[in-house]
Design a protein around this motif. Sequence first.
Motif, PDB file in Angstrom:
ATOM      1  N   SER A 249      -5.766  -2.551   0.362  1.00 44.87           N
ATOM      2  CA  SER A 249      -5.143  -3.596   0.476  1.00 44.87           C
ATOM      3  C   SER A 249      -5.910  -4.829  -0.012  1.00 44.87           C
ATOM      4  O   SER A 249      -7.080  -4.888   0.236  1.00 44.87           O
ATOM      5  CB  SER A 249      -4.566  -3.851   1.856  1.00 44.87           C
ATOM      6  OG  SER A 249      -3.738  -5.059   1.757  1.00 44.87           O
TER       7      SER A 249
ATOM      8  N   ALA B 235      -2.832   6.848   5.422  1.00 44.14           N
ATOM      9  CA  ALA B 235      -4.302   6.942   5.532  1.00 44.14           C
ATOM     10  C   ALA B 235      -5.008   6.106   6.778  1.00 44.14           C
ATOM     11  O   ALA B 235      -5.506   6.320   7.340  1.00 44.14           O
ATOM     12  CB  ALA B 235      -4.992   6.543   4.322  1.00 44.14           C
ATOM     13  N   VAL B 236      -4.040   4.922   6.686  1.00 42.74           N
ATOM     14  CA  VAL B 236      -4.706   4.041   7.820  1.00 42.74           C
ATOM     15  C   VAL B 236      -4.136   4.427   9.205  1.00 42.74           C
ATOM     16  O   VAL B 236      -5.090   4.494  10.166  1.00 42.74           O
ATOM     17  CB  VAL B 236      -3.736   2.474   7.665  1.00 42.74           C
ATOM     18  CG1 VAL B 236      -3.946   1.625   9.003  1.00 42.74           C
ATOM     19  CG2 VAL B 236      -4.107   1.993   6.410  1.00 42.74           C
TER      20      VAL B 236
ATOM     21  N   ILE C 173       0.882  -1.291  -0.024  1.00 41.72           N
ATOM     22  CA  ILE C 173      -0.196   0.069  -0.233  1.00 41.72           C
ATOM     23  C   ILE C 173       0.831   1.194  -0.077  1.00 41.72           C
ATOM     24  O   ILE C 173       0.268   2.415  -0.202  1.00 41.72           O
ATOM     25  CB  ILE C 173      -0.916   0.120   1.059  1.00 41.72           C
ATOM     26  CG1 ILE C 173      -0.254  -0.050   2.461  1.00 41.72           C
ATOM     27  CG2 ILE C 173      -1.944  -1.283   1.096  1.00 41.72           C
ATOM     28  CD1 ILE C 173      -1.146   0.181   3.851  1.00 41.72           C
TER      29      ILE C 173
ATOM     30  N   ARG D 269      -9.622   1.969   3.796  1.00 44.36           N
ATOM     31  CA  ARG D 269      -8.669   3.121   3.586  1.00 44.36           C
ATOM     32  C   ARG D 269      -7.767   3.081   2.407  1.00 44.36           C
ATOM     33  O   ARG D 269      -7.154   4.068   1.893  1.00 44.36           O
ATOM     34  CB  ARG D 269      -8.237   3.825   4.959  1.00 44.36           C
ATOM     35  CG  ARG D 269      -9.322   4.339   5.809  1.00 44.36           C
ATOM     36  CD  ARG D 269     -10.037   5.581   5.468  1.00 44.36           C
ATOM     37  NE  ARG D 269     -10.859   5.930   6.369  1.00 44.36           N
ATOM     38  CZ  ARG D 269     -12.285   5.478   6.479  1.00 44.36           C
ATOM     39  NH1 ARG D 269     -12.789   4.888   5.680  1.00 44.36           N
ATOM     40  NH2 ARG D 269     -13.024   6.203   7.182  1.00 44.36           N
ATOM     41  N   ALA D 270      -6.788   1.943   2.474  1.00 42.19           N
ATOM     42  CA  ALA D 270      -5.696   2.159   1.800  1.00 42.19           C
ATOM     43  C   ALA D 270      -5.869   0.886   0.594  1.00 42.19           C
ATOM     44  O   ALA D 270      -5.100   0.784  -0.311  1.00 42.19           O
ATOM     45  CB  ALA D 270      -4.512   1.259   2.438  1.00 42.19           C
TER      46      ALA D 270
ATOM     47  N   HIS E  67       1.796   6.315   1.413  1.00 39.30           N
ATOM     48  CA  HIS E  67       0.799   7.187   1.656  1.00 39.30           C
ATOM     49  C   HIS E  67      -0.473   6.339   1.970  1.00 39.30           C
ATOM     50  O   HIS E  67      -1.340   6.892   2.768  1.00 39.30           O
ATOM     51  CB  HIS E  67       0.705   7.925   0.123  1.00 39.30           C
ATOM     52  CG  HIS E  67       1.517   8.740  -0.332  1.00 39.30           C
ATOM     53  ND1 HIS E  67       1.642  10.132   0.285  1.00 39.30           N
ATOM     54  CD2 HIS E  67       2.577   8.732  -1.144  1.00 39.30           C
ATOM     55  CE1 HIS E  67       2.681  10.657   0.060  1.00 39.30           C
ATOM     56  NE2 HIS E  67       3.109   9.972  -1.050  1.00 39.30           N
ATOM     57  N   GLY E  68      -0.371   4.901   1.595  1.00 37.75           N
ATOM     58  CA  GLY E  68      -1.577   4.101   2.006  1.00 37.75           C
ATOM     59  C   GLY E  68      -1.570   4.006   3.338  1.00 37.75           C
ATOM     60  O   GLY E  68      -2.673   3.953   4.148  1.00 37.75           O
TER      61      GLY E  68
END
Length: 713
Positions: A452, A411-412, A404, A449-450, A407-408
Amino acid sequence: MSWPIHVRRPRHASTALGLLLALALQVVPAAAPPVAAAGGLDVRGSTSYVLDPAARSVHVRAALTIRNVKPDTPSVRYYFTGYALGVQREATRIRATSGGKRLTLKTKPHQSFLEVQVEFGRRIFRGDSIAVRLDFDLPDGGTRSESKVRVGTAFAAFHAYAFGEERAAVRITVPAGFEVLHEGSDLGEERTEDGRTVLTAEGITRVDRWAVWVAADRPDALGRDRVELTLAGRQVLLDVRAWPEDSEWAATVSDRLRRGLPVLGELIGLPWPVSGPLEVLEVYTPLLGGYAGFYDAREGEIRITEDPDEQVILHEASHAWFKGDLFAERWISEGMADEYSRLALERLGSTGLAPEPVDPTAPGSFPLNDWPPPERIVDDESDARASYGYNASWTVVATLMREIGIHGMRAVLAAAQAREAPYAPAGTQERISFEAVDWRSFLDYLEQRAGSREAEQLFRTWVVTDEQALQLDARAEAREAYAELVAAGGGWQPPPLVRVPMERWRFSEARASIEAARRVLAERERSEALAKQIGAQLGSALERAYEGARDDLRLALDLAAEERRTLETVAAARLAVDRERDLLVNIGLIGESPEGPLASAYAALAEDDLPAARAGAAGALGKVESASQRGTQRVAVGGALGGTAVAVGLAVGLRRRRRVISRSMTPAEVTDTATGAAADSPGPSPEATAAPATLPRDPDPAAARRDQPGTEG
């Protein structure tokens, strides 16, 4: 007191100052039994230990009274010429005296102690005794040395043994200003003499098993190096507190924090969470129970061993963000700390850091959700358990990070810190119902959010127990239904009635709510198809009712049914208004256009005023349905008033009819717009044959042909 929540990968050690001291024998074995003749001696001993920070040493004095009690025989007279005993391996400056006279001694090192052989200088026969005083020092071994002795102005640690064989005594004296902690054999009540702390033990009978680990701490004597930084506009203060004698530790830790903490902050993306200065303390390695450091959120301090490792420093610093009130499970915090410290060091030029390979199916492995709180590492089993936990946790987080990206994961982390409900839109004010983000919410954030796609399988492989795997099965089915609902929504957000049980992992409840939501969407689909058919625009009331449903969807279902009924009413009015009209209807609609109320019905639909929409549609329909009667009445009245007026009305009505036919029929349905004859109605219409007898002649024959439908020139 309890262990800290956050610790670092294990290194062999045994004790933890101020928390839970390990037994002294786990660090250094007790002194070996005295090396002497088997029986025959009565040895009484009194030993004192005096901590002397100025001399960087512990002064030890053992006063021994050695008496020969071995019975003689008629043919043999027994005597002793010396005595051997074991002292601490670190002992130096060993001296033995008797009556002020120095005695000869020899030393012999063993693996865990130093054997001292004292020669009496004379024979000790039965009933005779000798007083021997043994003096030696336990000097500071120096930082990062193998010696178990540390003596400095801010910290000291050593083992105390008793000497003698029966009814021995020990006295330990520590200067004023030190806080004394001890673990091991029993000591009496701590007392103060001239400001000094004194610990004593009397009547020790099992001397060979008596040992005490002593640690003396004076925090106000630690050096201080203030590190000041700015992270995302916020000032960060760190006080690096090192032993005054160890400038190397202070320089290493300060430099790594000064350079690495801004990188950590940028990678993590969350505000600095510590208010006030954060202390970073140097600690004797064995005092951390086998760990290289830990972060204590309650005390606002980081403790790092005297042998600082650059990843340990940033790992513990990252626990300012990754502490117990962010993630409930230990493995999440530790995996995050390891991976983010690696990323930060990589940006600073240190490469090659990675978790050690571990196998989740190998003997000794365990689901990470079963990883217990930190425990002392005292043997191979506890070392293997800790090593697996740290490396498996790091492996999971590192794999997620590769998928992710930074940046992913930001967000988490942002969602986790805000406690956002994972199935609500990002930035929502809805919050999770759990006190902390546990593994379930963490998995939801990773996927919601990401985005995955690997997280669930990683959790199945490394994280969950067999029972929790069944929860993942139910979750997978519910998420599939949830995804279908989102797709069917076409931009409509699933309501809290669905999202909350999904967030709380109540999947049976969530599935039932999803089915109810799909019924609303099915009603919406039928309504939208009808609205498109009649060219109407619907308002957003149903969307709001659907997206806001918390307890049930009855309001949305009722509103959807009412909206569909209203559309059916408007559609009926539309059809009636657009239908081909006969002569009497056209006459009846003169001055009574149904278009006005129908337009108001359309406008009311767009404004979610369903009663007004139905009223407008009813008004339009009523005008059309009553037009024939009104037309009949008007024809009758027109006959009484004269042919000219009726002819004018007929002409207006006929022109209106032509306009309606042109609008409502396709070109294929109209074959002759000049005559008004439809393809399925051959021949002139009644209106076309009647019009020339009543309409006035236009002076321009060409104009007359244009304005008089159904006529020929």
